[in-house]
Design a protein around this motif. Structure first.
Motif, PDB file in Angstrom:
ATOM      1  N   ALA A  92      11.667  10.673  -6.099  1.00 22.97           N
ATOM      2  CA  ALA A  92      11.390   9.251  -6.323  1.00 22.97           C
ATOM      3  C   ALA A  92      10.152   8.809  -5.561  1.00 22.97           C
ATOM      4  CB  ALA A  92      12.602   8.420  -5.912  1.00 22.97           C
ATOM      5  N   ALA A  93      10.006   9.266  -4.305  1.00 30.31           N
ATOM      6  CA  ALA A  93       8.849   8.883  -3.499  1.00 30.31           C
ATOM      7  C   ALA A  93       7.564   9.455  -4.078  1.00 30.31           C
ATOM      8  CB  ALA A  93       9.041   9.354  -2.049  1.00 30.31           C
ATOM      9  N   LEU A  94       7.624  10.685  -4.581  1.00 28.07           N
ATOM     10  CA  LEU A  94       6.437  11.326  -5.143  1.00 28.07           C
ATOM     11  C   LEU A  94       6.019  10.631  -6.440  1.00 28.07           C
ATOM     12  CD1 LEU A  94       4.424  13.674  -4.877  1.00 28.07           C
ATOM     13  CD2 LEU A  94       6.028  15.080  -6.177  1.00 28.07           C
ATOM     14  N   ALA A  95       6.988  10.298  -7.282  1.00 30.09           N
ATOM     15  CA  ALA A  95       6.670   9.582  -8.521  1.00 30.09           C
ATOM     16  C   ALA A  95       6.036   8.233  -8.221  1.00 30.09           C
ATOM     17  CB  ALA A  95       7.934   9.406  -9.357  1.00 30.09           C
ATOM     18  N   ASP A  96       6.548   7.545  -7.227  1.00 28.19           N
ATOM     19  CA  ASP A  96       5.991   6.255  -6.846  1.00 28.19           C
ATOM     20  C   ASP A  96       4.576   6.408  -6.292  1.00 28.19           C
ATOM     21  OD1 ASP A  96       6.263   3.328  -6.216  1.00 28.19           O
ATOM     22  OD2 ASP A  96       6.063   4.071  -4.174  1.00 28.19           O
ATOM     23  N   LEU A  97       4.368   7.418  -5.462  1.00 27.55           N
ATOM     24  CA  LEU A  97       3.050   7.648  -4.860  1.00 27.55           C
ATOM     25  C   LEU A  97       1.997   7.916  -5.925  1.00 27.55           C
ATOM     26  CD1 LEU A  97       1.288   8.173  -2.316  1.00 27.55           C
ATOM     27  CD2 LEU A  97       2.034  10.561  -2.441  1.00 27.55           C
ATOM     28  N   GLU A  98       2.346   8.720  -6.929  1.00 32.61           N
ATOM     29  CA  GLU A  98       1.373   9.109  -7.960  1.00 32.61           C
ATOM     30  C   GLU A  98       1.385   8.168  -9.158  1.00 32.61           C
ATOM     31  OE1 GLU A  98      -0.559  12.179  -8.495  1.00 32.61           O
ATOM     32  OE2 GLU A  98       0.303  13.634  -7.104  1.00 32.61           O
TER      33      GLU A  98
ATOM     34  N   SER B 118       0.834  -1.197   0.000  1.00 33.83           N
ATOM     35  CA  SER B 118       0.000   0.000   0.000  1.00 33.83           C
ATOM     36  C   SER B 118       0.874   1.255   0.000  1.00 33.83           C
ATOM     37  CB  SER B 118      -0.900   0.005   1.235  1.00 33.83           C
ATOM     38  OG  SER B 118      -0.111   0.182   2.401  1.00 33.83           O
ATOM     39  N   ASP B 119       0.227   2.404  -0.293  1.00 32.36           N
ATOM     40  CA  ASP B 119       0.939   3.685  -0.222  1.00 32.36           C
ATOM     41  C   ASP B 119       1.563   3.872   1.154  1.00 32.36           C
ATOM     42  OD1 ASP B 119       0.188   4.328  -2.811  1.00 32.36           O
ATOM     43  OD2 ASP B 119      -1.574   5.473  -2.180  1.00 32.36           O
ATOM     44  N   ARG B 120       0.798   3.554   2.172  1.00 30.54           N
ATOM     45  CA  ARG B 120       1.261   3.744   3.550  1.00 30.54           C
ATOM     46  C   ARG B 120       2.560   2.987   3.808  1.00 30.54           C
ATOM     47  NH1 ARG B 120      -2.557   2.427   8.817  1.00 30.54           N
ATOM     48  NH2 ARG B 120      -0.885   2.217  10.373  1.00 30.54           N
ATOM     49  N   THR B 121       2.645   1.765   3.300  1.00 29.74           N
ATOM     50  CA  THR B 121       3.848   0.959   3.504  1.00 29.74           C
ATOM     51  C   THR B 121       4.990   1.449   2.619  1.00 29.74           C
ATOM     52  OG1 THR B 121       2.551  -0.969   4.123  1.00 29.74           O
ATOM     53  CG2 THR B 121       4.797  -1.372   3.351  1.00 29.74           C
ATOM     54  N   ARG B 122       4.700   1.732   1.352  1.00 34.14           N
ATOM     55  CA  ARG B 122       5.764   2.103   0.418  1.00 34.14           C
ATOM     56  C   ARG B 122       6.447   3.398   0.807  1.00 34.14           C
ATOM     57  NH1 ARG B 122       1.950   1.718  -3.355  1.00 34.14           N
ATOM     58  NH2 ARG B 122       2.554   3.681  -4.329  1.00 34.14           N
ATOM     59  N   LEU B 123       5.694   4.353   1.357  1.00 36.09           N
ATOM     60  CA  LEU B 123       6.295   5.624   1.737  1.00 36.09           C
ATOM     61  C   LEU B 123       7.321   5.461   2.857  1.00 36.09           C
ATOM     62  CD1 LEU B 123       3.232   8.029   1.540  1.00 36.09           C
ATOM     63  CD2 LEU B 123       5.282   8.074   0.107  1.00 36.09           C
ATOM     64  N   ILE B 124       7.176   4.414   3.648  1.00 32.92           N
ATOM     65  CA  ILE B 124       8.154   4.149   4.706  1.00 32.92           C
ATOM     66  C   ILE B 124       9.213   3.175   4.222  1.00 32.92           C
ATOM     67  CG2 ILE B 124       8.463   3.128   7.000  1.00 32.92           C
ATOM     68  CD1 ILE B 124       5.718   4.304   7.721  1.00 32.92           C
ATOM     69  N   ALA B 125       8.812   2.176   3.443  1.00 32.10           N
ATOM     70  CA  ALA B 125       9.756   1.169   2.969  1.00 32.10           C
ATOM     71  C   ALA B 125      10.863   1.775   2.123  1.00 32.10           C
ATOM     72  CB  ALA B 125       9.024   0.088   2.182  1.00 32.10           C
ATOM     73  N   SER B 126      10.564   2.876   1.436  1.00 32.67           N
ATOM     74  CA  SER B 126      11.604   3.514   0.634  1.00 32.67           C
ATOM     75  C   SER B 126      12.709   4.110   1.506  1.00 32.67           C
ATOM     76  CB  SER B 126      10.998   4.611  -0.247  1.00 32.67           C
ATOM     77  OG  SER B 126      10.435   5.649   0.545  1.00 32.67           O
ATOM     78  N   ALA B 127      12.409   4.318   2.792  1.00 26.81           N
ATOM     79  CA  ALA B 127      13.430   4.821   3.716  1.00 26.81           C
ATOM     80  C   ALA B 127      14.235   3.687   4.344  1.00 26.81           C
ATOM     81  CB  ALA B 127      12.774   5.653   4.816  1.00 26.81           C
ATOM     82  N   THR B 128      13.654   2.501   4.443  1.00 27.84           N
ATOM     83  CA  THR B 128      14.316   1.402   5.165  1.00 27.84           C
ATOM     84  C   THR B 128      14.884   0.330   4.239  1.00 27.84           C
ATOM     85  OG1 THR B 128      12.176   0.269   5.411  1.00 27.84           O
ATOM     86  CG2 THR B 128      12.861   1.729   7.203  1.00 27.84           C
ATOM     87  N   ARG B 129      14.860   0.589   2.929  1.00 26.33           N
ATOM     88  CA  ARG B 129      15.385  -0.415   1.988  1.00 26.33           C
ATOM     89  C   ARG B 129      16.856  -0.715   2.291  1.00 26.33           C
ATOM     90  NH1 ARG B 129      15.019   4.466  -0.409  1.00 26.33           N
ATOM     91  NH2 ARG B 129      16.829   5.279  -1.527  1.00 26.33           N
ATOM     92  N   ARG B 130      17.252  -1.933   1.998  1.00 29.46           N
ATOM     93  CA  ARG B 130      18.610  -2.381   2.336  1.00 29.46           C
ATOM     94  C   ARG B 130      19.548  -2.247   1.138  1.00 29.46           C
ATOM     95  NH1 ARG B 130      17.515  -7.691   6.215  1.00 29.46           N
ATOM     96  NH2 ARG B 130      15.882  -6.696   7.475  1.00 29.46           N
ATOM     97  N   GLY B 131      20.801  -2.624   1.387  1.00 27.18           N
ATOM     98  CA  GLY B 131      21.788  -2.628   0.321  1.00 27.18           C
ATOM     99  C   GLY B 131      22.538  -1.327   0.158  1.00 27.18           C
ATOM    100  N   GLN B 132      22.415  -0.426   1.134  1.00 23.84           N
ATOM    101  CA  GLN B 132      23.101   0.863   1.026  1.00 23.84           C
ATOM    102  C   GLN B 132      24.104   1.086   2.144  1.00 23.84           C
ATOM    103  OE1 GLN B 132      20.235   4.107  -0.476  1.00 23.84           O
ATOM    104  NE2 GLN B 132      18.892   2.706   0.623  1.00 23.84           N
TER     105      GLN B 132
END
Length: 387
Positions: free
Chosen positions: A64-70, A5-19
């Protein structure tokens, strides 16, 4: 696209791994000059921005987050919500073109169309505020290049069948731009309904704390992305790293704030509608209100901005109403955590086609305060209006 969901993706983009090890929020990088190790690397965009005007980490993550949201292919940032409208309009029209919109378009947008754009050969046809999809489609002529919509519209909250208008425009090679600030990219997805460009004042719900001026633009088609990107580059628009960072932080909690304020907004709207001093509440989520059927069909949530048409009164009564309130701030804008009230009757004078109102027009943004306390405050305001 992620199944979340939007609610999850907006936070998951901050906690993604590999960085690697890093803070949850990106650093604020204040920079104009960007240094490279070698002369050959100075023009290498793959290594990051070559100049601060391109935006540093916070701005890039917000885009990136805004493009994903919309659901868009690319998002752009500009210094205000008004600029989010004016930039794509400038990028996509030329002298001799016509724009079709309605009287209910956002006031500063109307001023831009009537003053700046008209002086440069782009004309605008303003339809009555209540023009439906069929009326908008019928107004499209040989010179029409772009249809500009707001749904709900400013101040009087009329709704438009956006998908119907967008489909008709696409078949005629006419572009569509939708101001999506009320839905905040959450409750309505313009691009998924056929709109070419979605814009919003990120100042409002996305940032959410009344301390940033910023706008967002999202598009899918490569030709539109290129035209908008070129316009931003040519005009030198830039969003500060601090403003991008604050907006990105606000975006993480947007779904929770938006849902809670929508619930409170409906409760306050229902209470106001039952009051004898009130003629109408202009709030599409409210059954029986303007645009309710379209809102129920197309939207998945509600903002907390509404108009209230009083039974009679005058400007002095409207001022008494506002002056009697203690919890509602008296200030322009909306979408922040705080409740606000404005007196808007005078704005009707700028419309080409008068919008009939039974009395004074008051606008409310319902914030995160306890709605029971807001209702008690409004009761005091209504007593002052009547008195």
């Amino acid at each position: 696209m992620s199944p979340h969901s939007d609610r999850t993706r907006l936070i998951a983009s901050a906690t993604r791994r590999g960085q690697g090890r890093r803070p949850v929020n990106p650093p604020i990088e204040r920079a104009s000059t960007m240094l490279s190790d070698t002369a050959g690397a100075m023009r290498d965009g793959a290594a990051g921005p070559v100049y601060g005007l391109e935006g540093t980490t916070a701005a890039r993550e917000l885009r990136a987050a805004l493009a994903d949201l919309e659901g868009g292919g690319q998002a752009f940032l500009v210094p205000s919500g008004l600029a989010s409208v004016t930039v794509p309009v400038l990028a996509l029209t030329r002298p001799g073109d016509e724009i079709v919109t309605t009287d209910a378009v956002y006031g500063p947008t109307r001023r831009f169309l009537s003053r700046y754009l008209a002086s440069r050969g782009v004309t605008t046809r303003f339809l009555p505020a209540g023009a439906d999809a069929d009326a908008i489609i019928a107004a499209i002529g040989e010179k029409t290049r772009l249809v500009l919509m707001e749904s709900p519209a400013s101040l009087t909250f009329e709704m438009v069948d956006v998908a119907k208008v967008a489909a008709a425009c696409r078949s005629r090679d006419v572009l569509t731009v939708l101001d999506n600030t009320w839905a905040a990219g959450l409750a309505f997805k313009p691009l998924a309904h056929g709109v070419d460009v979605s814009v919003q004042a990120l100042t409002k719900y996305a940032a959410g704390h009344s301390d940033v001026l910023i706008g967002g633009i999202v598009a899918n088609e490569a030709r539109l992305i290129r035209a908008i990107g070129d316009a931003i580059e040519d005009m030198g628009w830039h969003v500060s790293p601090d403003d991008a960072w604050l907006t990105l932080r606000g975006l993480r909690t947007l779904p929770l704030r938006y849902a809670e304020q929508g619930r409170s907004g409906l409760r306050v709207a229902q209470w106001l509608q039952a009051r004898p001093e009130v003629a109408r509440v202009l709030y599409p989520p409210l059954p029986g209100s303007v645009g309710h059927d379209l809102w129920a069909r197309d939207f998945t949530g509600a903002a907390s901005l509404m108009g209230v048409v009083m039974k009679g009164g005058d400007a002095a009564a409207g001022r008494r109403f506002l002056d009697a309130l203690s919890l509602f701030g008296l200030g322009y804008s909306w979408g922040g955590f705080e409740s606000l009230a404005t007196h808007e009757t005078h704005q009707m004078a700028y419309r080409d086609h008068p919008t009939p109102l039974e009395g004074e027009l008051i606008r409310f943004n319902i914030g995160l305060e306890d709605p029971a306390d807001l209702i008690a405050d409004l009761e005091r305001g209504l007593a002052a209006f009547a008195g």
